[in-house]
Scaffold this active site. Structure first.
Site, PDB file in Angstrom:
ATOM      1  CG  ASP A 166     -12.905  29.984   6.421  1.00  0.00           C
ATOM      2  OD1 ASP A 166     -13.293  31.434   6.437  1.00  0.00           O
ATOM      3  OD2 ASP A 166     -12.626  29.349   7.311  1.00  0.00           O
ATOM      4  CG  HIS A 167     -13.684  25.423   0.070  1.00  0.00           C
ATOM      5  ND1 HIS A 167     -14.353  24.851  -0.635  1.00  0.00           N
ATOM      6  CD2 HIS A 167     -12.237  25.345  -0.595  1.00  0.00           C
ATOM      7  CE1 HIS A 167     -13.884  24.265  -1.711  1.00  0.00           C
ATOM      8  NE2 HIS A 167     -12.535  24.730  -1.492  1.00  0.00           N
ATOM      9  CG  PHE A 168     -14.523  29.543  -2.320  1.00  0.00           C
ATOM     10  CD1 PHE A 168     -13.318  29.720  -2.192  1.00  0.00           C
ATOM     11  CD2 PHE A 168     -15.057  28.195  -2.879  1.00  0.00           C
ATOM     12  CE1 PHE A 168     -12.527  28.722  -2.677  1.00  0.00           C
ATOM     13  CE2 PHE A 168     -14.061  27.382  -3.597  1.00  0.00           C
ATOM     14  CZ  PHE A 168     -12.895  27.750  -3.456  1.00  0.00           C
TER      15      PHE A 168
END
Lengths: 130, 163
Positions: B33-35
């Site tokens: 999610d990051h990223f």
């Protein structure tokens, strides 16, 4: 040679500028650390550690802020210091100017006596007794 | 107890200095999610990793008897990105000594020889500093679960584990 009052003030100012991200100009002798400079209680811990390092001294927490007096039921009535409490506070905090506080010694107002000047005086006394 | 952002202490000098390592792996959810499509280790989690490394260093100095909490991030500066496959080294040093009220620490973060960041912190022994407020008797910072994990590491880690 002992450090002059101006030198102590300059170092205290640099410490407060670093610890609180304030401008040099804001750190005047009469500025209150919490009210004017926006320090929170947790900042005091940081400031004390920095002052200890800068001046090579030990600062027991009770010396700067005598909490035992503020929590002593013999001294505090309705969140106000009585005469005995005030006398004890004066003895414990010779570095602070309590003239204004004395007029209405509510413990919530004690933050107002923590000025930059009071810290400088405290350090001066500490260095003199070293 | 899964919120532990380092894997092992590789150096530990009681009350003074500790070095912990963390292996960054693509199996960690947060990197996806990051990223998305660009996995990098969040700097905020490296602040947490340093806070844990330094916090345990501060706690161990008093036998984990104090509730040590992170009071302030004095400074956090990062110079580069950390990616999956990297091994992060958290080097924490106590400024002066651990006192009755807590401690101030200086932290340096590396991957190999490359400086990644600098994170300086202040820790508070809350029972000593928040007088007037009531905290639970049990040590919710260094919990029984934490102590059990530490014991297992110490017994089974052998020479690899410094604490």
């Amino acid at each position: 040679m002992p450090m002059s009052k101006d030198e102590i003030f300059d170092k205290v100012r640099a410490t407060l500028v670093d610890a609180l991200s304030v401008d040099d100009d804001d750190v005047r002798a009469d500025a209150t650390v919490m009210g004017d400079l926006g320090a929170e209680s947790i900042d005091f811990l940081d400031i004390v550690f920095r002052l200890e390092k800068t001046f090579g001294i030990k600062i027991p927490q009770e010396e700067l802020m005598p909490r035992d007096i503020l929590q002593n039921p013999d001294y505090v009535v309705d969140k106000k210091l009585n005469a005995a409490g005030l006398a004890a506070l004066k003895k414990a905090m010779p570095h602070a100017d309590l003239t204004n506080f004395e007029k209405s010694p509510e413990i919530d107002r004690l933050a107002e006596v923590f000025t930059v000047g009071a810290i400088v005086k405290f350090i001066e006394a500490k260095l003199a007794s070293k | 107890m899964r919120w532990i952002w380092f894997d092992r202490f590789v150096e530990f000098e009681s009350g003074k200095r500790a070095v912990a390592v963390k292996n960054v792996t693509l199996a960690e959810d947060h990197l996806h999610d990051h990223f998305p499509g660009y996995p990098i280790m969040p700097h905020s989690l490296m602040i947490e990793g340093m806070a844990q490394t330094a916090g345990i260093l501060v706690g161990e100095a008093r036998g984990f008897s104090e509730k040590v909490i992170l009071a302030k991030v004095k400074r956090a500066e990062f110079f580069t990105l950390v990616r999956p496959g990297d091994t992060i080294r958290y080097q924490a040093t106590v400024d002066g000594e651990v006192t009755a009220s807590g401690a101030s620490t200086t932290g340096r973060i590396f991957v190999g020889e490359e400086p990644v960041g600098e994170v300086d912190l202040v820790f508070s022994h809350i029972d000593k500093n928040m007088s007037g407020l009531e905290f639970p008797e049990e040590n919710f910072v260094f919990t029984g679960e934490f102590q059990a994990l530490l014991k297992t590491y110490r017994q089974q880690g052998g020479a690899k584990v410094a604490l």
